[in-house]
Design a protein around this motif. Structure first.
Motif, mmCIF file in Angstrom:
data_model
loop_
_atom_site.group_PDB
_atom_site.id
_atom_site.type_symbol
_atom_site.label_atom_id
_atom_site.label_comp_id
_atom_site.label_asym_id
_atom_site.label_seq_id
_atom_site.Cartn_x
_atom_site.Cartn_y
_atom_site.Cartn_z
ATOM 1 N N LEU A 10 -11.610 -18.027 -16.340
ATOM 2 C CA LEU A 10 -10.690 -18.891 -15.589
ATOM 3 C C LEU A 10 -10.436 -18.325 -14.198
ATOM 4 O O LEU A 10 -10.411 -19.065 -13.207
ATOM 5 N N ALA A 11 -10.281 -17.013 -14.104
ATOM 6 C CA ALA A 11 -10.074 -16.383 -12.798
ATOM 7 C C ALA A 11 -11.294 -16.593 -11.902
ATOM 8 O O ALA A 11 -11.152 -16.929 -10.724
ATOM 9 N N CYS A 12 -12.484 -16.415 -12.447
ATOM 10 C CA CYS A 12 -13.706 -16.622 -11.657
ATOM 11 C C CYS A 12 -13.781 -18.048 -11.131
ATOM 12 O O CYS A 12 -14.050 -18.269 -9.944
ATOM 13 N N SER A 13 -13.549 -19.028 -11.995
ATOM 14 C CA SER A 13 -13.650 -20.414 -11.542
ATOM 15 C C SER A 13 -12.545 -20.751 -10.548
ATOM 16 O O SER A 13 -12.793 -21.452 -9.567
ATOM 17 N N SER A 14 -11.341 -20.233 -10.755
ATOM 18 C CA SER A 14 -10.233 -20.506 -9.827
ATOM 19 C C SER A 14 -10.478 -19.894 -8.457
ATOM 20 O O SER A 14 -10.135 -20.494 -7.433
ATOM 21 N N LEU A 15 -11.078 -18.705 -8.442
ATOM 22 C CA LEU A 15 -11.320 -17.988 -7.182
ATOM 23 C C LEU A 15 -12.718 -18.257 -6.610
ATOM 24 O O LEU A 15 -13.067 -17.739 -5.556
ATOM 25 N N LYS A 16 -13.513 -19.043 -7.353
ATOM 26 C CA LYS A 16 -14.875 -19.382 -6.930
ATOM 27 C C LYS A 16 -15.753 -18.135 -6.744
ATOM 28 O O LYS A 16 -16.434 -17.967 -5.751
ATOM 29 N N ILE A 17 -15.685 -17.267 -7.763
ATOM 30 C CA ILE A 17 -16.493 -16.052 -7.812
ATOM 31 C C ILE A 17 -17.445 -16.178 -8.995
ATOM 32 O O ILE A 17 -17.015 -16.480 -10.105
ATOM 33 N N ARG A 18 -18.710 -15.944 -8.759
ATOM 34 C CA ARG A 18 -19.689 -15.992 -9.852
ATOM 35 C C ARG A 18 -19.499 -14.760 -10.746
ATOM 36 O O ARG A 18 -19.279 -13.659 -10.250
ATOM 37 N N GLY A 19 -19.587 -14.982 -12.061
ATOM 38 C CA GLY A 19 -19.407 -13.881 -12.998
ATOM 39 C C GLY A 19 -20.302 -14.000 -14.210
ATOM 40 O O GLY A 19 -20.742 -15.092 -14.573
ATOM 41 N N ILE A 20 -20.565 -12.868 -14.811
ATOM 42 C CA ILE A 20 -21.304 -12.813 -16.069
ATOM 43 C C ILE A 20 -20.402 -12.149 -17.100
ATOM 44 O O ILE A 20 -19.807 -11.105 -16.835
ATOM 45 N N VAL A 21 -20.317 -12.754 -18.267
ATOM 46 C CA VAL A 21 -19.559 -12.197 -19.379
ATOM 47 C C VAL A 21 -20.554 -11.767 -20.449
ATOM 48 O O VAL A 21 -21.331 -12.584 -20.949
ATOM 49 N N TYR A 22 -20.546 -10.484 -20.780
ATOM 50 C CA TYR A 22 -21.383 -9.957 -21.849
ATOM 51 C C TYR A 22 -20.568 -9.960 -23.136
ATOM 52 O O TYR A 22 -19.472 -9.401 -23.181
ATOM 53 N N MET A 23 -21.099 -10.634 -24.139
ATOM 54 C CA MET A 23 -20.412 -10.769 -25.427
ATOM 55 C C MET A 23 -21.385 -10.420 -26.547
ATOM 56 O O MET A 23 -22.587 -10.663 -26.417
ATOM 57 N N PRO A 24 -20.863 -9.894 -27.666
ATOM 58 C CA PRO A 24 -21.741 -9.637 -28.812
ATOM 59 C C PRO A 24 -22.320 -10.946 -29.364
ATOM 60 O O PRO A 24 -21.683 -12.002 -29.273
ATOM 61 N N ILE A 25 -23.486 -10.862 -29.944
ATOM 62 C CA ILE A 25 -24.118 -12.029 -30.568
ATOM 63 C C ILE A 25 -23.226 -12.607 -31.664
ATOM 64 O O ILE A 25 -23.240 -13.806 -31.924
ATOM 65 N N THR A 26 -22.421 -11.747 -32.268
ATOM 66 C CA THR A 26 -21.548 -12.152 -33.381
ATOM 67 C C THR A 26 -20.274 -12.866 -32.930
ATOM 68 O O THR A 26 -19.464 -13.247 -33.767
ATOM 69 N N THR A 27 -20.094 -13.061 -31.627
ATOM 70 C CA THR A 27 -18.896 -13.746 -31.122
ATOM 71 C C THR A 27 -18.870 -15.181 -31.649
ATOM 72 O O THR A 27 -19.883 -15.880 -31.590
ATOM 73 N N PRO A 28 -17.722 -15.625 -32.161
ATOM 74 C CA PRO A 28 -17.639 -17.003 -32.665
ATOM 75 C C PRO A 28 -17.985 -18.029 -31.570
ATOM 76 O O PRO A 28 -17.609 -17.867 -30.405
ATOM 77 N N LYS A 29 -18.690 -19.061 -31.977
ATOM 78 C CA LYS A 29 -19.128 -20.106 -31.042
ATOM 79 C C LYS A 29 -17.949 -20.704 -30.271
ATOM 80 O O LYS A 29 -18.058 -21.002 -29.089
ATOM 81 N N GLN A 30 -16.805 -20.860 -30.939
ATOM 82 C CA GLN A 30 -15.619 -21.422 -30.292
ATOM 83 C C GLN A 30 -15.193 -20.576 -29.095
ATOM 84 O O GLN A 30 -14.851 -21.105 -28.040
ATOM 85 N N LYS A 31 -15.224 -19.247 -29.233
ATOM 86 C CA LYS A 31 -14.857 -18.356 -28.124
ATOM 87 C C LYS A 31 -15.856 -18.504 -26.980
ATOM 88 O O LYS A 31 -15.472 -18.556 -25.808
#
Length: 133
Positions: A88-109
């Motif tokens: 949300l911060a990236c989109s609000s500030l118009k900054i490109r970002g990458i989020v690294y998440m485990p493969i096991t992260t729930p699809k909803q998240k």
């Protein structure tokens, strides 16, 4: 290095977050109060848009990054609430970002992160555990 917040830092963060984070209420919790024999109030940060207090730290930090980082982009590793605040911060500030998440992260998240981040966020699923990210 001093990790304690200063009064001026807190006041500055409040200004930065004024139109981003909600001023959430405290709510009396009767069950816990009775169990502990005292008055317990819970801060209702679940009422934030991203459902946690994590938007406060993510937005405050990203709002202070240098122009070079704003242009080249930012990254984080998170399996949940921080990723949503970061997105949300990236989109609000118009900054490109990458989020690294485990493969096991729930699809909803994962979908919530993409929703909050809009076109500014890319999600990379790496490893089975958070430390793998």
């Amino acid at each position: 290095m001093n990790y304690l917040p200063s009064l001026s830092g807190v006041k500055n963060a409040a200004k930065v977050l004024k139109n981003i984070a909600k001023n959430t209420p405290f709510q009396f919790n009767e069950r816990i109060s009775n169990k502990l024999d005292c008055n317990v109030y819970l801060k209702r940060e679940d009422l934030q848009l991203v459902r946690s207090f994590k938007i406060r730290g993510a937005y405050n930090k990203l709002s202070s990054v240098a122009n070079k980082a704003r242009k080249s982009g930012v990254v984080c590793a998170s399996a949940g609430n921080h990723a949503q605040g970061f997105a949300l911060a990236c989109s609000s500030l118009k900054i490109r970002g990458i989020v690294y998440m485990p493969i096991t992260t729930p699809k909803q998240k994962i979908e919530q992160v993409k929703t909050f981040g809009k076109k500014y966020i890319k999600v990379e699923l790496i490893g089975d555990f958070f430390d793998d990210c």
